[in-house]
Enzyme design. Structure first.
Site, PDB file in Angstrom:
ATOM      1  N   HIS A  17     -27.450  -6.901  17.525  1.00 35.39           N
ATOM      2  CA  HIS A  17     -27.015  -5.726  19.221  1.00 35.39           C
ATOM      3  C   HIS A  17     -25.743  -4.967  18.992  1.00 35.39           C
ATOM      4  O   HIS A  17     -25.973  -4.230  18.926  1.00 35.39           O
ATOM      5  CB  HIS A  17     -26.278  -7.148  19.924  1.00 35.39           C
ATOM      6  CG  HIS A  17     -27.575  -7.813  21.075  1.00 35.39           C
ATOM      7  ND1 HIS A  17     -27.407  -8.874  21.120  1.00 35.39           N
ATOM      8  CD2 HIS A  17     -28.697  -6.984  21.173  1.00 35.39           C
ATOM      9  CE1 HIS A  17     -28.545  -9.680  21.487  1.00 35.39           C
ATOM     10  NE2 HIS A  17     -29.608  -8.361  21.853  1.00 35.39           N
ATOM     11  N   LYS A  41     -35.226 -15.010  34.512  1.00 39.14           N
ATOM     12  CA  LYS A  41     -34.517 -15.869  33.381  1.00 39.14           C
ATOM     13  C   LYS A  41     -33.616 -16.959  33.660  1.00 39.14           C
ATOM     14  O   LYS A  41     -32.888 -16.694  34.846  1.00 39.14           O
ATOM     15  CB  LYS A  41     -33.671 -14.938  32.274  1.00 39.14           C
ATOM     16  CG  LYS A  41     -34.722 -13.848  32.150  1.00 39.14           C
ATOM     17  CD  LYS A  41     -33.409 -13.400  30.665  1.00 39.14           C
ATOM     18  CE  LYS A  41     -34.341 -11.941  29.561  1.00 39.14           C
ATOM     19  NZ  LYS A  41     -33.845 -11.550  28.752  1.00 39.14           N
ATOM     20  N   ARG A  91     -36.886  -4.042  16.027  1.00 37.59           N
ATOM     21  CA  ARG A  91     -36.493  -4.855  15.389  1.00 37.59           C
ATOM     22  C   ARG A  91     -38.099  -4.831  14.060  1.00 37.59           C
ATOM     23  O   ARG A  91     -38.335  -5.387  13.761  1.00 37.59           O
ATOM     24  CB  ARG A  91     -36.533  -6.166  15.772  1.00 37.59           C
ATOM     25  CG  ARG A  91     -35.213  -6.342  16.181  1.00 37.59           C
ATOM     26  CD  ARG A  91     -35.017  -7.898  16.932  1.00 37.59           C
ATOM     27  NE  ARG A  91     -35.776  -7.905  18.023  1.00 37.59           N
ATOM     28  CZ  ARG A  91     -35.915  -9.013  18.676  1.00 37.59           C
ATOM     29  NH1 ARG A  91     -35.656  -9.962  18.684  1.00 37.59           N
ATOM     30  NH2 ARG A  91     -36.645  -8.878  19.893  1.00 37.59           N
ATOM     31  N   SER A 128     -31.639 -12.996  20.956  1.00 42.31           N
ATOM     32  CA  SER A 128     -30.259 -14.553  21.895  1.00 42.31           C
ATOM     33  C   SER A 128     -31.249 -15.731  21.721  1.00 42.31           C
ATOM     34  O   SER A 128     -30.767 -17.091  21.775  1.00 42.31           O
ATOM     35  CB  SER A 128     -30.100 -13.673  22.903  1.00 42.31           C
ATOM     36  OG  SER A 128     -29.747 -12.524  22.784  1.00 42.31           O
TER      37      SER A 128
END
Length: 171
Positions: A17, A41, A91, A128
């Protein structure tokens, strides 16, 4: 002023990040790190903790502001903050496939463009979720997270349960 936003839950923020946000700061006059909450979440860190870790991480870099995104659509947040671009790090091609429909919708809703920055190869494997899993299972994540996150993961800082102030829109 050309202002961009880097939105995310940042639970926790990691060096992938940071690398993308620092590069974005070189492209825009101001980059807002908008820490969001997705109520679907389950978070390891509270919103206050995520904000504090991000603020600590970016305190030495100029042109980067950290604030809570609040509720509602990202496109509305961008409009209220005078943001011209959303910056997303990629990514892999699966990130692109996930992000492209949202980028198109945000452009159609508010005219805000999305800028995709490929992540640095050193951090393409980071997420994460992976950071939390490796740490929980006793792995060393020190090379992948800033000091503020490592301290929180190691329990050196107690949980922060203060209410998060609502940031009024800048006009």
């Amino acid at each position: 002023m050309r202002r961009a936003v880097c939105p995310g839950s940042f639970d926790p923020i990691h060096k992938g990040h940071i690398e993308v946000i620092a590069r974005a700061a070189g492209l825009f006059d101001e980059v807002i790190v908008a820490v969001s909450t997705n109520y679907a979440k389950k978070y390891r860190f509270s919103l206050n903790e995520r904000l504090e870790m991000a603020k600590n991480t970016f305190s030495a870099l100029s042109g980067i502001v950290v604030e809570p995104m609040g509720e509602g659509l990202l496109s509305e947040y961008c409009h209220a903050r005078g943001v011209s671009a959303i910056v997303k790090g990629l990514r892999s091609s699966s990130d692109f496939d996930y992000e492209l429909p949202m980028a198109t919708m945000n452009r159609q809703l508010s005219g805000v463009e999305t800028v995709f920055l490929p992540g640095d190869s050193r951090y393409l494997h980071l997420s994460s979720t992976l950071i939390k899993e490796v740490h929980t299972l006793g792995g060393d994540v020190a090379d992948y997270v800033p000091r503020a996150v490592l301290r929180r993961l190691q329990g050196d800082v107690g949980p922060d349960t203060r209410p998060v102030p609502v940031v009024p829109p800048r006009r």
